[in-house]
Design a protein around this motif. Structure first.
Motif: not given
Length: 223
Positions: A196, A200, A203
């Motif tokens: 994750w 993250t 992105t």
């Protein structure tokens, strides 16, 4: 002139012996603290189990608190951490570098978590750890500056944020508190946390890599 290599050899031997002694003392202390508690693990019992003299323990560490501090730091910043740092420094691809940041964060916090039972048994607050945490936060910020610069030089930095903001985001998202919230409090697996975090960060901080055809078109136009 011929004596210099001999002196160097003996210096290496002494250094190796000192490292082995330090490791034996730390291992003995860890075992005793876990089995008997912090107070019962006296310097005398640590020395006995490590097979060294009491003055040696004091000479190497100075106190039980310093032994405990080193145990926690070894778990977080041991050989695996050093290996990952070396791999990160060799990476030139900005996305790969950013994903490695997530892996390193997981490694550090996994290591610290492995010693949580030791700290619970000790039931002490270590000012040494708090001081080292402040130093590490500063060092972590400096390291992230380099990562952001690599992204910016590759022209992959998200145009919606500044370089300074990117540094702040990267520093904040790789802090221990986020790991604790997800892994300890919400029971995520460390692997899921790493996945994750990597996704993250990519992105939030990066633009998508152009396809090869787009790069060729851009190169043709520039000519």
């Amino acid at each position: 002139m011929a004596k210099k290599p001999l002196r160097s050899y003996y210096s290496l031997v002494r250094s190796k012996q000192a490292d082995e002694t330090r490791a034996r003392i730390a291992a003995a202390a860890r075992k005793l603290i876990l089995s008997r508690g912090f107070e019962a693990a006296t310097i005398e019992t640590i020395a006995r189990d490590a097979g060294v003299a009491v003055p040696t323990v004091y000479a190497v560490f100075g106190s039980k608190r310093r032994i405990l501090t080193e145990l926690v730091e070894r778990a977080a910043f041991g050989p695996i951490f050093q290996k990952l740092i070396g791999e990160a420094e060799a990476l030139t691809d900005p996305e790969a570098r950013l994903r490695m940041v997530a892996r390193i964060a997981r490694q550090v916090y996994d290591g610290e978590r492995s010693e949580s039972e030791l700290l619970r048994k000790a039931r002490v607050v270590l000012p040494e750890l708090a001081a080292r945490e402040e130093e590490r936060n500063c060092g972590r910020y400096e390291a992230h500056c380099i990562t952001v610069e690599i992204i910016a030089r590759a022209r992959r930095l998200n145009p919606a944020i500044s370089v300074q903001e990117a540094r702040d985001i990267l520093w904040s998202f790789t802090a221990r508190d986020l790991y604790r919230l997800f892994v300890v409090d919400r029971k995520w697996t460390p692997g899921r946390y790493e996945e994750w975090l990597a996704e993250t960060l990519v992105t939030m901080l990066m633009t998508k890599a152009p396809h090869r055809s787009q790069r060729r078109t851009s190169a043709t136009v520039s000519r």
